[in-house]
Enzyme design. Sequence first.
Site, PDB file in Angstrom:
ATOM      1  N   THR A 281       0.800  -1.230   0.000  1.00 56.21           N
ATOM      2  CA  THR A 281       0.000   0.000   0.000  1.00 56.21           C
ATOM      3  C   THR A 281       0.835   1.283   0.000  1.00 56.21           C
ATOM      4  O   THR A 281       2.026   1.266   0.257  1.00 56.21           O
ATOM      5  CB  THR A 281      -0.984  -0.031   1.201  1.00 56.21           C
ATOM      6  OG1 THR A 281      -1.645  -1.277   1.215  1.00 56.21           O
ATOM      7  CG2 THR A 281      -1.999   1.057   1.155  1.00 56.21           C
TER       8      THR A 281
ATOM      9  N   GLU B  10      -3.210  -4.467  -1.883  1.00 56.96           N
ATOM     10  CA  GLU B  10      -3.273  -5.322  -0.697  1.00 56.96           C
ATOM     11  C   GLU B  10      -1.902  -5.870  -0.360  1.00 56.96           C
ATOM     12  O   GLU B  10      -1.074  -5.123   0.103  1.00 56.96           O
ATOM     13  CB  GLU B  10      -4.321  -6.433  -0.857  1.00 56.96           C
ATOM     14  CG  GLU B  10      -5.032  -6.809   0.445  1.00 56.96           C
ATOM     15  CD  GLU B  10      -4.153  -7.184   1.610  1.00 56.96           C
ATOM     16  OE1 GLU B  10      -4.014  -6.344   2.533  1.00 56.96           O
ATOM     17  OE2 GLU B  10      -3.635  -8.308   1.663  1.00 56.96           O
TER      18      GLU B  10
ATOM     19  N   ASP C 103      -9.026  -9.538   2.212  1.00 53.05           N
ATOM     20  CA  ASP C 103      -9.397  -8.673   3.343  1.00 53.05           C
ATOM     21  C   ASP C 103     -10.772  -9.052   3.898  1.00 53.05           C
ATOM     22  O   ASP C 103     -11.190  -8.533   4.926  1.00 53.05           O
ATOM     23  CB  ASP C 103      -9.396  -7.187   2.937  1.00 53.05           C
ATOM     24  CG  ASP C 103      -8.014  -6.555   3.093  1.00 53.05           C
ATOM     25  OD1 ASP C 103      -7.089  -7.249   3.559  1.00 53.05           O
ATOM     26  OD2 ASP C 103      -7.865  -5.364   2.759  1.00 53.05           O
TER      27      ASP C 103
ATOM     28  N   SER D  91     -11.677  -2.577   4.995  1.00 56.85           N
ATOM     29  CA  SER D  91     -10.313  -2.060   4.900  1.00 56.85           C
ATOM     30  C   SER D  91      -9.915  -1.395   6.210  1.00 56.85           C
ATOM     31  O   SER D  91     -10.752  -1.120   7.066  1.00 56.85           O
ATOM     32  CB  SER D  91     -10.255  -1.031   3.769  1.00 56.85           C
ATOM     33  OG  SER D  91      -9.034  -0.329   3.793  1.00 56.85           O
ATOM     34  N   SER D  92      -8.609  -1.144   6.336  1.00 56.91           N
ATOM     35  CA  SER D  92      -8.104  -0.337   7.447  1.00 56.91           C
ATOM     36  C   SER D  92      -7.574   0.995   6.943  1.00 56.91           C
ATOM     37  O   SER D  92      -7.058   1.792   7.730  1.00 56.91           O
ATOM     38  CB  SER D  92      -6.948  -1.058   8.129  1.00 56.91           C
ATOM     39  OG  SER D  92      -7.373  -2.297   8.590  1.00 56.91           O
TER      40      SER D  92
END
Length: 605
Positions: free
Chosen positions: A427, A447, A467, A491-492
Amino acid sequence: MNAFSRKELSPKLFFALSAVLLAGAVFAQQAADAVAPEAATEGSFEEISPAVAEALASKAAGTPVTAQNWMVAAANPHAVQAGASVLEAGGTAADALVAVQTVLGLVEPQSSGLGGGAFLIYFDAETRALTTMDGRETAPLEATPRLFQDDAGEPLQFFDAVVGGRSVGTPGTPALLEALHRRWGKLAWGPLLDPAIELADGGFAVSPRLAGLVENDKERLSRFETTANFFYPNGVAVQAGDTLQNPEYAETLRAMAAGGADAFYTGEIATDIVQTVRNAPGNPGVLSTLDLSIYQVKERAPVCVSYRAHDVCGMGPPSSGALTVGQILGTLEGVDLAGMGPESATTWQMIGDASRLAFADRGRYMADADFVPMPKMGLVDPDYLSERAGLLTEGAALTEDAVVPGAPDWDHAQLWADDISLELPSTSHISIVDSYGNVASMTTTIENGFGSRLMVRGFLLNNELTDFSFKTHADGLPIANRLEPGKRPRSSMAPTIVMKDGAPVLAIGSPGGSRIIGYVAKSIIAHLDWRMDVQQAVDLPHLVNRFGTYDLEEGTSAADFGPALEEMGFEVNQRGLTSGLHAIAIGSDLQGGADPRREGIALGE
Ligand code: GLU
């Protein structure tokens, strides 16, 4: 140089851009002369332009880059330089994002690109409004909730799921770039792709980071012929300083320059993507041309949480980023972190426990809210968060059985089982302020490092579907983040803009899987509570707690807190914590910070 005509550019910038094109040759020579690859390529980055060299020196010295008009901070100097050239030519932050992302997809292909997805938060200076755009990948319509289970219904091993076609979701980044450009762009679309096309045709110097990652991932990357041929020409891994060309990527970008995102989502490129996924040896996937042709970017209201008289705003579901960062900060609102300071172990105990409580809620409730009901605003309601804060005790870590999800207000009576899905870091994060006062903060990903390892038309395809939770149920209850056709995996990613009295004061974000949340929350605390400038805030060693174990950044002063935190009841663990924070503080001037753990810089004028 066909991106902008010479007369539009200052001589300084023209020189800088020309230097980009010459840089390949210079890099190759330097690398050949060098003993240590790191030294060679750091020197090479400096060749891009005097401004880049200055920015690198500033980062090395731990001081922010300052500017008056515009600024861009991202993970690779080539990409930053491309964005700077657009801003210098009068482009908006949206225009610059297109240039930065398309160059990142070339020079940092392991982290983000056309084959992935992204989340953006944008401040429009004219309307004074904040908007978020969701360019997250979607699960193929043919995918079932059991995609990542074996015949016995047991979850697959992580990399068995990742490598190949099974993990590939419908890419969102090309559609996002087009959507943001349509909405906020000022310069013509096509030329914004030129910096990437020129570097792809002419070649760029492989960075030490990319070379190291290629070296380490040989077994997986070599499973697919196209990928192997690109990263291991003649069977040998590309080395730092090697000039790498990517004519197929240039060709893809030319098609998109002429035909927009449609050229990606329909026609030959789409067909090739689908064939690559469905024919992946050993682990085929189910992505179809229908998935690509119906893909849509979603515009969503930002999630904002009040902290120290600021509004911390970011991306809501399907990202858990803004909600979890917001929960951590909101839980700490009543704690005197400024008074306690960053040198106190109790400070980190309180931050760590606030984070554990937030992760407990995240695991239970957060997922794609278009598919599962979830208590979105209930999770960041100030009353709920002060109730959660009541669970904290200064000087003593929460016991494990005290770290449980809370019961926020929501209007659906529903119960989910907890999910802990694995997220490993790759990322990239981009922060941009343009000369009109627009602000962009975008986190972008494929990812895992190198995503699914499948490469087509010059770019890597994501493995974003991993994810999702591999399990669908636990203890007889469904898991909110289970896979469903068309759904977006949780997602984070936490692209953030911090507002003060309706004006943006900070753009920030980071890669790092679910540790992104800790990196971003901590940097905001460092900036707002401890008054650190953005470079200091980004440099500050990491202490991250998600599910109980306190991760301390090895080789830094963070490790010194180990014994005290253990005494308070934490299990501690020293490890590398590779964030990639890129931040811009907006005040009487612009100040940019770039993460020393990655290769990026901030550049401004
Ligand atoms: N796929 C992760 C997410 O969306 C990001 C991975 C990373 O940061 O490396 O949260």
